[in-house]
Design an enzyme around this catalytic site. Structure first.
Site, mmCIF file in Angstrom:
data_model
loop_
_atom_site.group_PDB
_atom_site.id
_atom_site.type_symbol
_atom_site.label_atom_id
_atom_site.label_comp_id
_atom_site.label_asym_id
_atom_site.label_seq_id
_atom_site.Cartn_x
_atom_site.Cartn_y
_atom_site.Cartn_z
ATOM 1 N N CYS A 187 0.841 -1.196 0.000
ATOM 2 C CA CYS A 187 0.000 0.000 0.000
ATOM 3 C C CYS A 187 0.878 1.250 0.000
ATOM 4 O O CYS A 187 1.765 1.395 0.839
ATOM 5 C CB CYS A 187 -0.900 -0.016 1.232
ATOM 6 N N GLU A 188 0.629 2.146 -0.926
ATOM 7 C CA GLU A 188 1.472 3.336 -1.014
ATOM 8 C C GLU A 188 1.185 4.357 0.085
ATOM 9 O O GLU A 188 1.972 5.266 0.306
ATOM 10 C CB GLU A 188 1.343 3.995 -2.385
ATOM 11 N N HIS A 189 0.072 4.201 0.803
ATOM 12 C CA HIS A 189 -0.244 5.143 1.871
ATOM 13 C C HIS A 189 0.523 4.850 3.152
ATOM 14 O O HIS A 189 0.949 5.772 3.854
ATOM 15 C CB HIS A 189 -1.746 5.130 2.172
ATOM 16 N N HIS A 190 0.650 3.562 3.505
ATOM 17 C CA HIS A 190 1.314 3.201 4.756
ATOM 18 C C HIS A 190 2.542 2.312 4.558
ATOM 19 O O HIS A 190 3.191 1.939 5.526
ATOM 20 C CB HIS A 190 0.325 2.464 5.683
ATOM 21 N N GLN B 60 -5.055 -0.472 -4.375
ATOM 22 C CA GLN B 60 -5.839 -1.568 -4.939
ATOM 23 C C GLN B 60 -6.735 -1.079 -6.070
ATOM 24 O O GLN B 60 -6.885 -1.740 -7.089
ATOM 25 C CB GLN B 60 -6.696 -2.235 -3.855
ATOM 26 N N HIS C 28 -6.015 -5.903 3.658
ATOM 27 C CA HIS C 28 -5.017 -4.852 3.833
ATOM 28 C C HIS C 28 -4.488 -4.863 5.261
ATOM 29 O O HIS C 28 -5.257 -4.727 6.211
ATOM 30 C CB HIS C 28 -5.641 -3.479 3.532
ATOM 31 N N CYS D 51 -2.931 -2.623 6.717
ATOM 32 C CA CYS D 51 -3.126 -1.342 7.398
ATOM 33 C C CYS D 51 -4.485 -1.304 8.104
ATOM 34 O O CYS D 51 -4.720 -0.448 8.955
ATOM 35 C CB CYS D 51 -2.969 -0.171 6.438
#
Length: 199
Positions: free
Chosen positions: A93-96, A134, A159, A161
């Site tokens: 995941c590019e956010h976390h 995703q 996920h 996260c």
């Protein structure tokens, strides 16, 4: 999957050798210091190197040109739907920068050519091995390179996260769909896609 990435389709030049392992090693050492650890203690001495090698493996899609798996096509007269389902993938995941993993189901209606059997799975692998969302993982690439009459993708993933942090709900799955071309205007085709997934 669109691959946020469709770095290949946007501006085109696939950037090579993106993984700088020395920078990763330095970053991991700083991270260990940042959480109050001693990066020089015995158990952590080789951790920066291990993590750098790991990122080189799990983010190898940064250095891979998606046109390679999508270039192997065969001429056909048929325009019947082709579905490849239950393609396992693991991504970040590019956010976390935490993993998410699950299965991809990809269907397309050919327009004079079909892909080799393993190529959709290889395409999923390329995009999954990049920092990713995703919701943006492969449809656009298939449309660009194969130019079928339509594509439909369904992704289902867990996920970390959501499992390890935040709401902490292990086992919950996120399901996303993307449709292009003839799938957008033909509900019977979409219905057939879902029916085939259940078989």
């Amino acid at each position: 999957m669109t691959g946020r990435g469709c770095r290949d389709g946007q501006g085109n030049a696939e950037r090579k050798h993106m993984i700088d392992q020395e920078k990763i090693r330095k970053a991991v050492k700083l991270l260990l210091e940042g959480i109050g650890e001693d990066p020089d203690r015995e158990g952590l001495l080789e951790t920066p190197d291990r993590v750098a090698r790991m990122y080189g493996e799990i983010l190898a899609g940064m250095d891979t040109d998606v046109s390679q798996p999508l270039s192997r096509v065969f001429a056909v007269d048929s325009s019947e739907m082709v579905l490849e389902k239950d393609i396992a993938f693991y991504s970040m995941c590019e956010h976390h920068l935490m993993p998410f993993y699950g299965k991809a189901h990809i269907a397309y209606v050919p327009d004079g050519k079909v892909l080799g059997l393993s190529k959709l799975a290889r395409t999923v692998e390329v995009y999954a091995r990049r920092p990713q969302l995703q919701e943006q993982l492969t449809v656009q690439a298939v449309m660009e390179y194969l130019k079928p009459r339509g594509v439909m993708v369904l992704l289902e993933a867990e996920h970390m996260c959501m499992t390890m942090r935040g709401v902490k709900k292990p086992g919950s799955r996120t399901v996303t769909t993307a449709v292009r071309g003839i799938f957008e205007t033909d509900p019977l085709l979409q219905e057939r896609f879902f029916h085939m997934l259940g078989d």
